[in-house]
Design a protein around this motif. Structure first.
Motif, short mmCIF file in Angstrom:
data_model
loop_
_atom_site.label_atom_id
_atom_site.label_comp_id
_atom_site.label_asym_id
_atom_site.label_seq_id
_atom_site.Cartn_x
_atom_site.Cartn_y
_atom_site.Cartn_z
N SER A 21 0.83 -1.21 0.00
CA SER A 21 0.00 0.00 0.00
C SER A 21 0.86 1.26 0.00
O SER A 21 0.47 2.28 -0.58
CB SER A 21 -0.95 0.00 1.20
N THR A 22 2.05 1.19 0.61
CA THR A 22 2.96 2.35 0.58
C THR A 22 3.50 2.57 -0.83
O THR A 22 3.61 3.72 -1.27
CB THR A 22 4.13 2.13 1.57
N ILE A 23 3.80 1.50 -1.53
CA ILE A 23 4.24 1.62 -2.93
C ILE A 23 3.14 2.26 -3.77
O ILE A 23 3.39 3.15 -4.59
CB ILE A 23 4.63 0.24 -3.50
N ALA A 24 1.91 1.82 -3.56
CA ALA A 24 0.77 2.39 -4.30
C ALA A 24 0.60 3.87 -3.96
O ALA A 24 0.35 4.70 -4.85
CB ALA A 24 -0.51 1.62 -3.95
N ALA A 25 0.74 4.21 -2.67
CA ALA A 25 0.62 5.61 -2.25
C ALA A 25 1.71 6.46 -2.90
O ALA A 25 1.44 7.60 -3.33
CB ALA A 25 0.72 5.70 -0.73
N CYS A 26 2.92 5.93 -3.00
CA CYS A 26 4.03 6.67 -3.63
C CYS A 26 3.73 6.94 -5.11
O CYS A 26 4.00 8.04 -5.61
CB CYS A 26 5.33 5.89 -3.49
N LYS A 27 3.18 5.97 -5.79
CA LYS A 27 2.84 6.15 -7.21
C LYS A 27 1.78 7.24 -7.37
O LYS A 27 1.85 8.08 -8.26
CB LYS A 27 2.34 4.83 -7.81
N TYR A 28 0.81 7.21 -6.49
CA TYR A 28 -0.29 8.19 -6.51
C TYR A 28 0.23 9.59 -6.21
O TYR A 28 -0.07 10.56 -6.91
CB TYR A 28 -1.33 7.74 -5.49
N ILE A 29 1.06 9.70 -5.17
CA ILE A 29 1.63 10.99 -4.75
C ILE A 29 2.51 11.58 -5.86
O ILE A 29 2.43 12.77 -6.18
CB ILE A 29 2.43 10.82 -3.44
N LYS A 30 3.34 10.72 -6.45
CA LYS A 30 4.25 11.20 -7.49
C LYS A 30 3.50 11.69 -8.72
O LYS A 30 3.87 12.68 -9.35
CB LYS A 30 5.22 10.07 -7.88
N GLU A 31 2.43 10.99 -9.06
CA GLU A 31 1.61 11.40 -10.22
C GLU A 31 0.95 12.75 -9.96
O GLU A 31 0.91 13.61 -10.85
CB GLU A 31 0.55 10.34 -10.50
#
Length: 260
Positions: free
Chosen positions: A173-183
């Motif tokens: 979920s942290t990896i997913a959050a990072c992708k979302y934040i970066k986008e």
């Protein structure tokens, strides 16, 4: 004849007297020059201490920031709001013991993932704000450490179905959050705005930016929850990094992760 001898004698006598006087004055002159040199040296040292060299303690507002983006100094409205929310997050008003235990467990996993995606370390405090003080699924359907909605979670690679819900998997979920934040950062270009968008949604925040013609979070008019969200994250950062300031007095071992 006598006059001829008197004139040279007078000249010689005058020269002799002048030589004596000059010899007598030399040490005094040397001593006087030494005093002047010493005085000059003292003045130079004093003059070298400038007002700007004196270090003054920073005000609380000057110390606060999110992802190295500072709050607007001199804005009384922002200052009052920040102090009010900080007060609300003191030890007596917050489950501080539980928060520190969660931080000690979560942060060693979250921090290297944030770093790998080039996201500021301060975003780890969003996890505590999102789910640190509550458990389970929100009334809107968001769940897990990063409080993902089912659709958003699937968009960023998490499995959410009747058998598996990876929103509760800290690493995934942290990896997913990072992708979302970066986008989101690609369009907003401000970590503070990204944090606010994480709360209200990227599309909704962009709409407010366009309607208000304003991209400074602290000057925008937002709903109550989003308008206080970044202040809450900064407050969380403060009580985690400086627990003793806010009344936390538990054993030092629980504070070891943040060096306090």
């Amino acid at each position: 004849m006598l006059k001829k001898h008197i004139v040279p004698f007078s000249v010689v006598a005058t020269l002799f007297i002048l030589a004596k006087v000059f010899t007598y004055q030399m040490p005094l002159t040397k001593k006087s020059l030494f005093k002047e040199e010493k005085l000059s040296s003292t003045i130079t040292k004093t003059d070298s201490i400038k007002v700007e060299d004196v270090v003054k303690p920073l005000s609380l507002m000057a110390q606060l920031n999110f992802a190295d983006e500072t709050l607007p100094l001199g804005d009384k409205r922002v200052e009052r709001k920040m102090k009010k929310i900080l007060a609300a997050h003191s030890y007596k008003n917050t489950h501080t013991n539980l928060l520190h235990q969660k931080a000690a467990k979560w942060f060693p996993v979250i921090e290297p993932i944030l770093a790998a995606y080039g996201i500021p370390n301060d975003f780890k405090y969003l996890a505590l704000v999102e789910s640190g003080m509550t458990e389970g699924t929100s009334t809107k359907g968001a769940a897990g450490i990063w409080q993902f909605m089912p659709g958003t979670a699937r968009n960023y690679g998490l499995k959410v179905n009747g058998n598996v819900d990876e929103r509760y998997n800290l690493r995934k979920s942290t990896i997913a959050a990072c992708k979302y934040i970066k986008e989101m950062y690609k369009g907003l270009e401000s970590w503070t705005l990204v944090a606010a968008a994480y709360n209200v949604g990227d599309g909704r925040l962009r709409k407010q930016i366009n309607n208000q013609n304003q991209d400074n979070y602290y000057k925008m008019k937002l709903n109550r929850e989003t308008g206080g969200y970044v202040y809450k994250v900064i407050s969380m950062k403060q009580i985690m990094e400086h627990p003793k300031r806010y009344g936390y007095k538990k054993p030092r071992v629980l504070l070891a992760y943040n060096g306090e």
